[in-house]
Enzyme design. Structure first.
Site, PDB file in Angstrom:
ATOM      1  N   CYS A   1     -25.218   4.859 -14.266  1.00 47.93           N
ATOM      2  CA  CYS A   1     -24.152   5.846 -14.067  1.00 47.93           C
ATOM      3  C   CYS A   1     -24.608   7.253 -14.483  1.00 47.93           C
ATOM      4  O   CYS A   1     -24.876   7.515 -15.663  1.00 47.93           O
ATOM      5  CB  CYS A   1     -22.920   5.423 -14.871  1.00 47.93           C
ATOM      6  SG  CYS A   1     -21.589   6.630 -14.761  1.00 47.93           S
TER       7      CYS A   1
ATOM      8  N   CYS B   1     -16.741   2.620 -20.907  1.00 42.43           N
ATOM      9  CA  CYS B   1     -18.172   2.642 -20.577  1.00 42.43           C
ATOM     10  C   CYS B   1     -18.949   1.589 -21.364  1.00 42.43           C
ATOM     11  O   CYS B   1     -19.975   1.097 -20.889  1.00 42.43           O
ATOM     12  CB  CYS B   1     -18.760   4.022 -20.853  1.00 42.43           C
ATOM     13  SG  CYS B   1     -17.940   5.320 -19.924  1.00 42.43           S
TER      14      CYS B   1
ATOM     15  N   TYR C   1      -6.522   6.218   4.440  1.00 36.60           N
ATOM     16  CA  TYR C   1      -6.582   5.225   3.367  1.00 36.60           C
ATOM     17  C   TYR C   1      -5.787   3.956   3.719  1.00 36.60           C
ATOM     18  O   TYR C   1      -6.301   2.836   3.625  1.00 36.60           O
ATOM     19  CB  TYR C   1      -6.077   5.822   2.027  1.00 36.60           C
ATOM     20  CG  TYR C   1      -5.804   4.712   1.061  1.00 36.60           C
ATOM     21  CD1 TYR C   1      -6.860   4.065   0.433  1.00 36.60           C
ATOM     22  CD2 TYR C   1      -4.502   4.223   0.866  1.00 36.60           C
ATOM     23  CE1 TYR C   1      -6.638   2.971  -0.387  1.00 36.60           C
ATOM     24  CE2 TYR C   1      -4.272   3.126   0.053  1.00 36.60           C
ATOM     25  CZ  TYR C   1      -5.351   2.518  -0.576  1.00 36.60           C
ATOM     26  OH  TYR C   1      -5.130   1.430  -1.353  1.00 36.60           O
TER      27      TYR C   1
ATOM     28  N   GLU D   1       0.823  -1.208   0.000  1.00 34.75           N
ATOM     29  CA  GLU D   1       0.000   0.000   0.000  1.00 34.75           C
ATOM     30  C   GLU D   1       0.862   1.265   0.000  1.00 34.75           C
ATOM     31  O   GLU D   1       0.556   2.234  -0.676  1.00 34.75           O
ATOM     32  CB  GLU D   1      -0.959   0.009   1.197  1.00 34.75           C
ATOM     33  CG  GLU D   1      -2.072  -1.006   1.103  1.00 34.75           C
ATOM     34  CD  GLU D   1      -2.898  -0.849  -0.170  1.00 34.75           C
ATOM     35  OE1 GLU D   1      -3.016   0.277  -0.683  1.00 34.75           O
ATOM     36  OE2 GLU D   1      -3.408  -1.862  -0.672  1.00 34.75           O
TER      37      GLU D   1
ATOM     38  N   ASP E   1      -9.650   6.028  -2.004  1.00 34.30           N
ATOM     39  CA  ASP E   1      -8.458   6.567  -2.665  1.00 34.30           C
ATOM     40  C   ASP E   1      -8.910   7.264  -3.956  1.00 34.30           C
ATOM     41  O   ASP E   1     -10.118   7.433  -4.178  1.00 34.30           O
ATOM     42  CB  ASP E   1      -7.435   5.443  -2.949  1.00 34.30           C
ATOM     43  CG  ASP E   1      -7.877   4.535  -4.081  1.00 34.30           C
ATOM     44  OD1 ASP E   1      -9.095   4.546  -4.416  1.00 34.30           O
ATOM     45  OD2 ASP E   1      -7.029   3.830  -4.651  1.00 34.30           O
TER      46      ASP E   1
END
Ligand code: SF4
Length: 347
Positions: free
Chosen positions: A203, A194, A115, A33, A133
């Site tokens: 969306c 998309c 985070y 991370e 994030d």
């Protein structure tokens, strides 16, 4: 819409195989991370592997000399991540090797913010806490059509609340991995895919043609220009001077040539009359020439550094000068690395 179920279904089919996804070891997850903050997976992966190989346990990381850790980090940027990582490893070792195992406790580690704590708590300990994030901001702002800026406190709060509400409490680890992977692989900043997106029907950004404007971020950082004139000393035995940056500056702990911080380009006479130059060269006779007439530009988030390198051959040896081989062993920042490779053709 059952957000989490759709997300996890997408993840099962599309996820990348990455080594930190095969472990619940909190130390390895934490390493990954920290390395992946501000860094792409492709760039971070070899660093992750070399950290795991060189420091397979938190004790080994805590006990390593800081210069070695920085050397291994070299090229990744944002070096405070490496120094904080090591400082936190020391905290853990000092705490009888008890790796914090809750979100709240993880926040007490140096350099660990919301985070990272949420990521470790959920991936390693399956705690139901949502990660937020850059990927999560993008995905949620687009699907739900949220235009609150992501870099103001109200936006941070709003997105955290929504992410927490949507979180799959039974499987927070998979849900969190999935939403970040979805942002990285499907709903990318530019040209999101998309056409094949399972959320297309719901969306808001897609349906209202607002993809390019979401998420909203307020531009508030003014970039400051800095002009660094590096003094590359060459003694008769081909030694050079290298200074280590102190811990309060950017590039803390890294090595570089002495430099003059100026307000622009310098004439040779302005260089050689400068206090810093006189200090470095002492009473020795010298011959100077500029290596690059055009500055090498390096951009950081708040600064743009214009770097000039001056080759200064001195007639006397200088105390504290080191060989090129010794310099190669030390951790350096990216400007130094570029110059050294070019000037000495180092591999
Ligand atoms: S439809 Fe496009 S913008 Fe909306 S979530 Fe899917 S990939 Fe992202």
């Amino acid at each position: 819409m059952d957000f989490s179920r759709q997300l996890i279904d997408w993840y099962v089919v599309n996820k990348r195989e990455l080594p930190w996804r095969d472990t619940q070891n909190p130390y390895f997850i934490w390493l990954s991370e920290v390395i992946l903050q501000q860094t792409r997976v492709k760039q971070g992966l070899p660093y992750y592997k070399s950290f795991v190989k060189n420091y397979p346990t938190v004790q080994e990381l805590a006990a390593a000399p800081q210069d070695d850790v920085l050397k291994l980090w070299q090229g990744l940027g944002y070096y405070s991540r490496a120094t904080n990582l090591q400082a936190a490893a020391v905290q853990i070792v000092d705490n009888d090797l008890k790796f914090p195992n809750t979100y709240k406790e993880l926040l007490t580690l140096k350099g660990v913010g919301d985070y990272t704590a949420a990521a470790i708590a959920s991936f390693a300990f399956n705690e139901a806490v949502a990660v937020v994030d850059g990927n999560v901001y993008r995905v949620l702002s687009r699907i739900y059509g949220i235009a609150t800026p992501i870099n103001v406190p109200a936006g941070v709060r709003e997105f955290k609340e929504l992410a927490s509400k949507l979180l799959n409490k039974k499987d927070p680890a998979t849900h969190n991995q999935a939403i970040m992977e979805f942002g990285a692989m499907q709903c990318m900043p530019k040209n999101p895919d998309c056409d094949t997106c399972p959320f297309q029907k719901d969306c808001v950004a897609f349906n209202e043609g607002r993809i390019a404007e979401l998420p909203v971020k307020i531009k508030k950082t003014k970039v400051k220009s800095l002009f660094h004139h590096y003094i590359v000393i060459q003694t008769p035995s081909k030694k050079l001077l290298f200074n280590q940056r102190d811990n309060s500056s950017i590039w803390a702990g890294l090595f570089e040539f002495p430099y003059i911080d100026a307000s622009g380009g310098l004439l040779p006479v302005e260089l050689t009359e400068h206090e810093v130059f006189k200090d470095v060269v002492g009473g020795s006779r010298f011959r100077e020439s500029v290596y690059n007439q055009e500055p090498i530009i390096h951009k950081l988030s708040h600064r743009k550094i214009h770097a000039y390198f001056w080759i200064v051959e001195v007639e006397d040896e200088i105390n504290g000068a080191i060989t090129i081989e010794e310099a190669q062993e030390r951790p350096v920042h990216v400007l130094m690395e570029r110059f050294m490779k070019d000037f000495w053709q180092l591999k």
